[in-house]
Scaffold this motif. Structure first.
Motif, PDB file in Angstrom:
ATOM      1  N   VAL A   1       1.139  -1.058  -0.002  1.00  0.00           N
ATOM      2  CA  VAL A   1       0.183  -0.037   0.073  1.00  0.00           C
ATOM      3  C   VAL A   1       0.816   1.226  -0.499  1.00  0.00           C
ATOM      4  N   ASN A   2       1.975   1.709   0.578  1.00  0.00           N
ATOM      5  CA  ASN A   2       2.555   2.342   0.392  1.00  0.00           C
ATOM      6  C   ASN A   2       3.517   2.682  -1.127  1.00  0.00           C
ATOM      7  N   TYR A   3       2.872   2.406  -1.874  1.00  0.00           N
ATOM      8  CA  TYR A   3       3.495   2.155  -3.293  1.00  0.00           C
ATOM      9  C   TYR A   3       2.240   2.522  -4.295  1.00  0.00           C
ATOM     10  N   GLU A   4       1.368   2.349  -3.646  1.00  0.00           N
ATOM     11  CA  GLU A   4      -0.413   2.596  -4.395  1.00  0.00           C
ATOM     12  C   GLU A   4      -1.105   4.097  -4.609  1.00  0.00           C
ATOM     13  N   ILE A   5      -1.547   3.941  -6.034  1.00  0.00           N
ATOM     14  CA  ILE A   5      -1.553   5.403  -5.972  1.00  0.00           C
ATOM     15  C   ILE A   5      -3.339   5.257  -6.595  1.00  0.00           C
ATOM     16  N   TYR A   6      -4.087   5.985  -4.882  1.00  0.00           N
ATOM     17  CA  TYR A   6      -5.384   5.590  -4.380  1.00  0.00           C
ATOM     18  C   TYR A   6      -6.163   6.932  -4.764  1.00  0.00           C
ATOM     19  N   GLN A   7      -7.313   5.838  -5.623  1.00  0.00           N
ATOM     20  CA  GLN A   7      -8.211   6.621  -5.649  1.00  0.00           C
ATOM     21  C   GLN A   7      -9.815   6.444  -5.466  1.00  0.00           C
ATOM     22  N   ARG A   8     -10.662   6.924  -5.038  1.00  0.00           N
ATOM     23  CA  ARG A   8     -11.670   6.223  -3.545  1.00  0.00           C
ATOM     24  C   ARG A   8     -12.938   6.400  -4.738  1.00  0.00           C
ATOM     25  N   TRP A   9     -13.208   4.740  -5.304  1.00  0.00           N
ATOM     26  CA  TRP A   9     -14.143   5.553  -6.732  1.00  0.00           C
ATOM     27  C   TRP A   9     -15.987   4.945  -5.963  1.00  0.00           C
TER      28      TRP A   9
ATOM     29  N   ASP B   1      -8.013  12.412  -6.833  1.00  0.00           N
ATOM     30  CA  ASP B   1      -8.971  12.328  -7.548  1.00  0.00           C
ATOM     31  C   ASP B   1      -9.569  12.563  -9.079  1.00  0.00           C
ATOM     32  N   SER B   2      -8.421  11.987 -10.209  1.00  0.00           N
ATOM     33  CA  SER B   2      -8.912  12.219 -10.908  1.00  0.00           C
ATOM     34  C   SER B   2      -8.325  11.028 -12.107  1.00  0.00           C
ATOM     35  N   CYS B   3      -8.538  10.933 -12.629  1.00  0.00           N
ATOM     36  CA  CYS B   3      -7.381   9.396 -13.637  1.00  0.00           C
ATOM     37  C   CYS B   3      -6.534  10.758 -13.828  1.00  0.00           C
ATOM     38  N   ALA B   4      -6.828  11.734 -14.306  1.00  0.00           N
ATOM     39  CA  ALA B   4      -5.291  12.727 -15.158  1.00  0.00           C
ATOM     40  C   ALA B   4      -4.580  12.749 -14.386  1.00  0.00           C
ATOM     41  N   LEU B   5      -5.013  13.082 -12.796  1.00  0.00           N
ATOM     42  CA  LEU B   5      -3.822  13.163 -11.325  1.00  0.00           C
ATOM     43  C   LEU B   5      -3.781  11.593 -11.405  1.00  0.00           C
ATOM     44  N   LEU B   6      -4.047  10.879 -11.940  1.00  0.00           N
ATOM     45  CA  LEU B   6      -3.354   9.827 -11.792  1.00  0.00           C
ATOM     46  C   LEU B   6      -2.294   9.086 -12.547  1.00  0.00           C
TER      47      LEU B   6
END
Length: 297
Positions: free
Chosen positions: A184-192, A214-219
């Protein structure tokens, strides 16, 4: 026969309550009473019986007989609108950001190609979307949460699964992975969704990811090397996979599929009935073409 009078009478027969009818139609109670009185005067007989000071009503025998005719009239109005499909030229559409691209954008693009219609697309959060649909300030909205809101019809239209992705120069098809193998330390998290968050908290023992977007553009900006990973819904995976090289994984212990809901007003503007039906049809076609799971009607 005036459509608004018939609509008011049919709705009143369904719930037998003046206050409820007024709320659903966003009218005052005196307006509802006035419409029923006008309809009775046109017909020459009483349709309802209301006790003094009471909000509930009873339908008279003649009122029950006329209800069958009124329902046929309303159905006929809808059929006329389908025939006159060009009557409406504007459709106000909203989507939460995670469904806007590519799903809603592609559906609206196809709609504009097929129909002579002006489409305005907005991004509203779920609560706002329900409120605006109820007020008829939007024609249709797409959200991922079902709520019980007066005047709003909420229909599930499709579901989509989640996948794990990592940047990869030489991806090897779709592999399988378990949450125990993910750091989880390397996760890019998005709350779907709320359901996704509950699942994530359970699987990762409520460990907070270091990076949340909060967006795929940022992800996309954070997926810079093979160390990082993210859990993403299928529709956005299809888009990202065109823009960057990704190793894709099926989650063995995956979160529950995310449902897309289509919101419309229970009594949409008559000129938009055809376009709303066409949009739902196009949405189903998009889901089918992209292997999204159609929900049963």
């Amino acid at each position: 026969m005036d459509y608004d009078l018939l609509e008011t009478f049919v709705l009143l027969c369904e719930n037998r309550n003046l206050t409820k009818t007024a709320e659903l139609l966003y009218k005052t109670q005196p307006t509802i009473t006035s419409r029923i009185k006008t309809l009775e005067e046109k017909l020459g007989y009483s349709l309802i019986v209301r006790g003094k000071g009471k909000k509930n009503v009873e339908i008279t025998r003649k009122g029950g007989e006329f209800l069958i005719i009124a329902q046929k009239f309303l159905n006929l109005y809808e059929e006329i609108e389908v025939v006159q499909e060009k009557l409406s030229k504007t459709l106000l559409v909203s989507s939460i950001s995670s469904l806007g691209s590519p799903i809603v954008a592609n559906v609206c693009k196809k709609m504009a190609e097929d129909e002579e219609v002006n489409i305005s697309i907005f991004t509203y959060q779920t609560i706002e979307a329900y409120e605006l649909i109820a007020k008829k300030e939007l024609d249709v909205a797409f959200v991922s949460e079902a709520r019980n809101v007066n005047g709003v019809m909420c229909e599930p239209v499709f579901m989509q699964d989640y996948y794990v992705i990592r940047p990869c120069k030489n991806p090897e098809g779709i592999k399988k992975i378990c949450t125990e193998d993910l750091d989880v330390n390397y996760e890019i998290y998005q709350r779907w969704s709320d359901d996704f968050k509950m699942w994530h908290d359970y699987k990762f023992a409520s460990k907070k990811p270091r990076i949340e977007v909060d967006s795929c553009a940022l992800l996309k900006q954070f997926l810079t090397n093979e160390t990082y990973w993210s859990i993403i819904q299928r529709s956005n995976l299809l888009l990202l996979n065109q823009e960057m090289s990704l190793q894709i994984y099926n989650l063995i212990d995956s979160p529950p599929a995310r449902i897309c809901y289509m919101l419309t007003n229970y009594y949409p503007d008559r000129g938009n009935i055809y376009l709303l039906k066409k949009m739902k049809k196009l949405l189903h076609q998009y889901a089918f073409d992209n292997d999204l799971q159609l929900t049963p009607n």
